[in-house]
Design a protein around this motif. Structure first.
Motif, short mmCIF file in Angstrom:
data_model
loop_
_atom_site.label_atom_id
_atom_site.label_comp_id
_atom_site.label_asym_id
_atom_site.label_seq_id
_atom_site.Cartn_x
_atom_site.Cartn_y
_atom_site.Cartn_z
N ILE A 18 -2.83 -6.74 3.68
CA ILE A 18 -2.43 -6.69 2.26
C ILE A 18 -0.93 -6.94 2.19
N GLY A 19 -0.52 -8.01 1.48
CA GLY A 19 0.90 -8.37 1.41
C GLY A 19 1.69 -7.53 0.42
N PRO A 20 1.34 -7.59 -0.87
CA PRO A 20 2.19 -6.94 -1.88
C PRO A 20 1.87 -5.45 -2.07
N GLU A 21 2.73 -4.79 -2.84
CA GLU A 21 2.59 -3.35 -3.05
C GLU A 21 1.57 -2.98 -4.13
N ALA A 22 1.40 -3.86 -5.15
CA ALA A 22 0.55 -3.47 -6.29
C ALA A 22 -0.90 -3.17 -5.86
N PRO A 23 -1.53 -3.97 -4.98
CA PRO A 23 -2.90 -3.60 -4.56
C PRO A 23 -2.94 -2.27 -3.79
N LEU A 24 -1.85 -1.93 -3.11
CA LEU A 24 -1.82 -0.63 -2.41
C LEU A 24 -1.85 0.49 -3.44
N ALA A 25 -1.02 0.31 -4.48
CA ALA A 25 -0.93 1.34 -5.52
C ALA A 25 -2.26 1.50 -6.25
N SER A 26 -2.98 0.39 -6.44
CA SER A 26 -4.22 0.49 -7.22
C SER A 26 -5.41 0.92 -6.35
N GLY A 27 -5.18 1.16 -5.07
CA GLY A 27 -6.25 1.73 -4.23
C GLY A 27 -7.13 0.71 -3.52
N VAL A 28 -6.65 -0.54 -3.42
CA VAL A 28 -7.45 -1.58 -2.73
C VAL A 28 -7.66 -1.20 -1.26
N SER A 29 -6.60 -0.73 -0.62
CA SER A 29 -6.71 -0.34 0.79
C SER A 29 -7.72 0.81 0.94
N ASP A 30 -7.66 1.77 0.03
CA ASP A 30 -8.56 2.95 0.10
C ASP A 30 -10.02 2.55 0.01
N ILE A 31 -10.34 1.72 -0.99
CA ILE A 31 -11.76 1.38 -1.22
C ILE A 31 -12.31 0.56 -0.05
N LEU A 32 -11.46 -0.32 0.51
CA LEU A 32 -11.92 -1.15 1.64
C LEU A 32 -12.14 -0.26 2.87
N THR A 33 -11.21 0.66 3.12
CA THR A 33 -11.34 1.55 4.27
C THR A 33 -12.59 2.42 4.13
N ARG A 34 -12.80 2.95 2.92
CA ARG A 34 -13.98 3.80 2.68
C ARG A 34 -15.27 3.03 2.94
N ASN A 35 -15.22 1.72 2.74
CA ASN A 35 -16.42 0.90 2.93
C ASN A 35 -16.49 0.27 4.32
N GLY A 36 -15.71 0.80 5.23
CA GLY A 36 -15.86 0.44 6.64
C GLY A 36 -15.02 -0.74 7.11
N PHE A 37 -14.15 -1.27 6.27
CA PHE A 37 -13.29 -2.39 6.71
C PHE A 37 -12.07 -1.84 7.45
N ARG A 38 -11.61 -2.64 8.44
CA ARG A 38 -10.38 -2.26 9.15
C ARG A 38 -9.21 -2.88 8.38
N VAL A 39 -8.43 -2.02 7.74
CA VAL A 39 -7.36 -2.50 6.86
C VAL A 39 -6.00 -2.20 7.50
N PHE A 40 -5.24 -3.27 7.79
CA PHE A 40 -3.92 -3.09 8.40
C PHE A 40 -2.89 -2.96 7.28
N ALA A 41 -3.04 -1.89 6.52
CA ALA A 41 -2.14 -1.60 5.39
C ALA A 41 -2.33 -0.13 5.05
N PRO A 42 -1.30 0.50 4.49
CA PRO A 42 -1.40 1.93 4.23
C PRO A 42 -2.33 2.29 3.07
N SER A 43 -2.82 3.52 3.09
CA SER A 43 -3.60 4.07 1.98
C SER A 43 -2.67 4.25 0.78
N SER A 44 -3.27 4.49 -0.39
CA SER A 44 -2.41 4.71 -1.57
C SER A 44 -1.59 5.98 -1.40
N THR A 45 -2.11 6.94 -0.64
CA THR A 45 -1.35 8.19 -0.43
C THR A 45 -0.11 7.90 0.42
#
Ligand code: GLY
Length: 437
Positions: free
Chosen positions: A69-96
Motif C-alpha cells: 500500500i503506497g499512500p496513507e489514506a487507504p491505511l487510515a480507512s482500514g484497507v490494510s486491516d480488512i485485507l489482513t483479516r481476510n488472510g492476505f499478507r499485507v506489507f503495510a501497517p494496520s490502521s492502529t
C-alpha cells in the motif's frame, strides 16, 4: 507469484518498479491509470483505493501473494486491516499502527509517554479560546499542525505562512472550527530537515539511506511548503550536511518507536518514514509517516539492489532482508503544474521521453493521465525527472537545458541538488552546531 499494489502516484511507480524486479506479476488498484505503472503491470483496475470493500473484492479476484500500500489514506480507512483479516499478507501497517501518521497528537503523546528522545514541545487544542490564551502566552515562534491527514500540505509555519501570534492564532482557530477539530501548536525549530525511511516487522527495523526533500515551492527555498519539489540521496554516504551521529540518533528514535509499539502489542509491518530536523540541540522528530515518502521513495528504492517484494517475503518469514545499496548519488526534480503549492493551474504537457532518457534521466509518472502522447496534469505533482551517478555535479549537469525536451506549461525547481544549495546547507549546519543556538 503475484503482487498487488494500491495507489498510483510517483512513489507507487517506484514501488512497482521495485516489485517487478523480483520477476513477479504486478496488479494495481488506483483512482487513476499511472502511465508508468501501466507499462510494467499486468493490469490496473481503477476505482476508489480507499474503499475497503472494493479493495477486498478486487484482492479476492486477483489473489495476490503479497499486498503493498503506497499512500496513507487507504491505511487510515482500514484497507490494510480488512485485507489482513481476510488472510492476505499485507506489507503495510494496520490502521492502529498508522495512527503514528494519521493522528499527530497520538504520535506526540506516544513519544512522551514512552520517554522516546527527539520529541518537540507540542500542545493539542480543540477549543478556540484555549488557543488564543496559549498562543498569546508563549515566547517562541510556532508551527500549526492539523491533527489528521492533510496530504502533507496542512502544516503552517510562522515566518512562512503567517507573520505573528495574532495571525497564527486566527489560522489555528479556523482549523478547529465549529466542529472542534484538534490542532497542534508546536515550537518552531531551526535546522536542516531530512527523511529516514525503513521497513519494519514487529520490533525489527531495517533502514534505507537518508534523503532530503526540497519542500518549499520556489528556488532558494522560499514560497509555500509543498508535498516536495524534488529530492537528493547519496546512498550510504549519507547527506553531506547531516553527520553520522545525527543519522544514528534518528535511527534510534525510529527503532525505539517500533519496539515500544511492539511491547504494547501493536505490531508495525511495512514501510515507515521519519521526518527529522537536525538542530543545534540534536535531532528532533517532526513527524512519522506510516508509508514511504513521495518523492523520497523514488530516491531510496532506486539505489536499493533488493526488490521490495523479496524484502516483504523475507520479513514475513522472519528473515533479515539484508538490504544492499548501490554506491550512487541521485537527484530528482518534479514537474508540477504552475501555481502548485498555492493555486495550481493544471495543464497539458508532453515529454520527449527518449531524448530525456538519452541524457541519463529517467521519468517517474505521478498524478497524470496519458491520452495519446499528451499528459494531462491534475492539481498535484506530474512527473519526476530522476538521474543518478557517481558525482552530484555530473548528475545535476544532465538537467541543463532539459526544458527543450518538455512542451507545455509546468514549473520545476532548477536548484535541486546543485552544489550551491548543498554547500549552503552544509555551511548553515556547521555554523548552527558550533554556536549551539
Ligand atoms: N515528501 C514528504 C512526504 O512524503 O510526506
Amino acid at each position: 507469484m503475484r503482487a498487488l499494489l494500491i495507489g498510483g502516484g510517483g512513489r507507487e511507480h517506484a514501488i512497482g518498479l521495485s516489485i517487478v524486479k523480483a520477476g513477479v506479476e504486478l496488479y494495481v488498484l488506483s483512482h487513476m491509470k499511472n502511465p508508468g505503472l501501466e507499462r510494467i503491470s499486468k493490469k490496473i483496475v481503477t476505482g476508489n483505493e480507499n474503499d475497503r470493500e472494493w479493495v477486498l473484492s478486487q484482492a479476492n479476484r486477483i489473489e495476490p501473494d503479497y499486498v503493498f500500500i503506497g499512500p496513507e489514506a487507504p491505511l487510515a480507512s482500514g484497507v490494510s486491516d480488512i485485507l489482513t483479516r481476510n488472510g492476505f499478507r499485507v506489507f503495510a501497517p494496520s490502521s492502529t499502527a498508522a495512527k503514528l501518521e494519521t493522528s499527530k497528537s497520538f504520535c506526540r503523546r506516544f513519544l512522551r509517554e514512552k520517554g522516546i528522545k527527539g520529541n518537540v514541545e507540542s500542545n493539542a487544542f480543540s477549543d478556540m479560546d484555549e488557543i488564543e490564551e496559549f498562543v498569546m502566552g508563549i515566547d517562541y515562534n510556532f508551527v500549526i499542525k492539523p491533527d489528521g491527514l492533510t496530504g502533507g500540505k496542512g502544516v503552517l509555519v510562522q515566518g512562512i505562512h503567517f507573520r505573528d501570534r495574532e495571525e497564527g492564532a486566527k489560522l489555528a482557530k479556523a482549523y478547529v472550527g465549529e466542529e472542534g477539530k484538534t490542532v497542534l501548536i508546536e515550537r518552531k525549530l531551526i535546522g536542516e530537515e531530512f527523511s529516514l525511511q525503513a521497513f519494519a516487522f514487529g520490533g525489527e527495523i531495517f533502514f534505507l539511506p537518508l534523503v532530503q526533500d526540497y519542500k518549499r515551492a520556489f528556488e532558494g527555498d522560499v514560497g509555500p511548503n509543498t508535498g516536495g519539489m524534488g529530492s537528493i540521496c547519496f546512498s550510504e554516504r549519507g547527506l553531506p550536511f547531516i553527520n553520522r551521529e545525527e543519522e544514528k540518533e534518528a535511527r534510534e528514535i525510529m527503532r525505539s518507536i517500533v519496539a515500544n509499539l511492539d511491547d504494547d502489542g501493536i505490531k508495525y509491518v511495512g514501510p515507515i518514514y521519519g521526518g527529522f530536523m537536525a538542530t543545534s540541540e540534536g535531532v528532533r522528530l517532526l513527524e512519522i509517516n506510516a508509508r514511504l515518502g513521495d518523492p523520497e521513495a523514488i530516491n531510496a528504492l532506486s539505489v536499493m539492489e533488493n526488490s521490495i517484494f523479496d524484502v516483504a517475503v523475507k520479513m514475513f518469514n522472519g528473515v533479515n532482508p539484508e538490504l544492499e545499496f548501490r554506491n550512487k548519488v541521485n537527484v530528482l526534480r518534479y514537474l508540477v503544474p504552475r501555481g502548485y503549492g498555492s493555486d495550481p493551474h493544471p495543464s497539458k504537457i508532453s515529454l520527449d521521453e527518449e531524448g530525456i532518457y538519452l541524457r541519463g534521466i529517467r521519468t517517474f509518472y505521478a498524478s497524470v493521465s496519458k491520452r495519446g502522447q499528451v499528459l494531462h496534469q491534475t492539481s498535484s505533482r506530474s512527473v519526476a525527472l530522476f538521474s543518478e551517478g557517481n558525482r552530484i555535479e555530473d548528475v545535476v549537469e544532465r538537467f541543463q537545458g532539459i526544458e527543450k525536451l518538455i512542451k507545455g506549461e509546468y514549473f520545476m525547481r532548477r536548484d535541486i541538488g546543485t552544489v550551491e544549495t548543498i554547500s549552503k546547507k552544509k555551511e548553515f549546519m556547521d555554523e548552527l552546531r558550533s554556536k549551539k543556538v
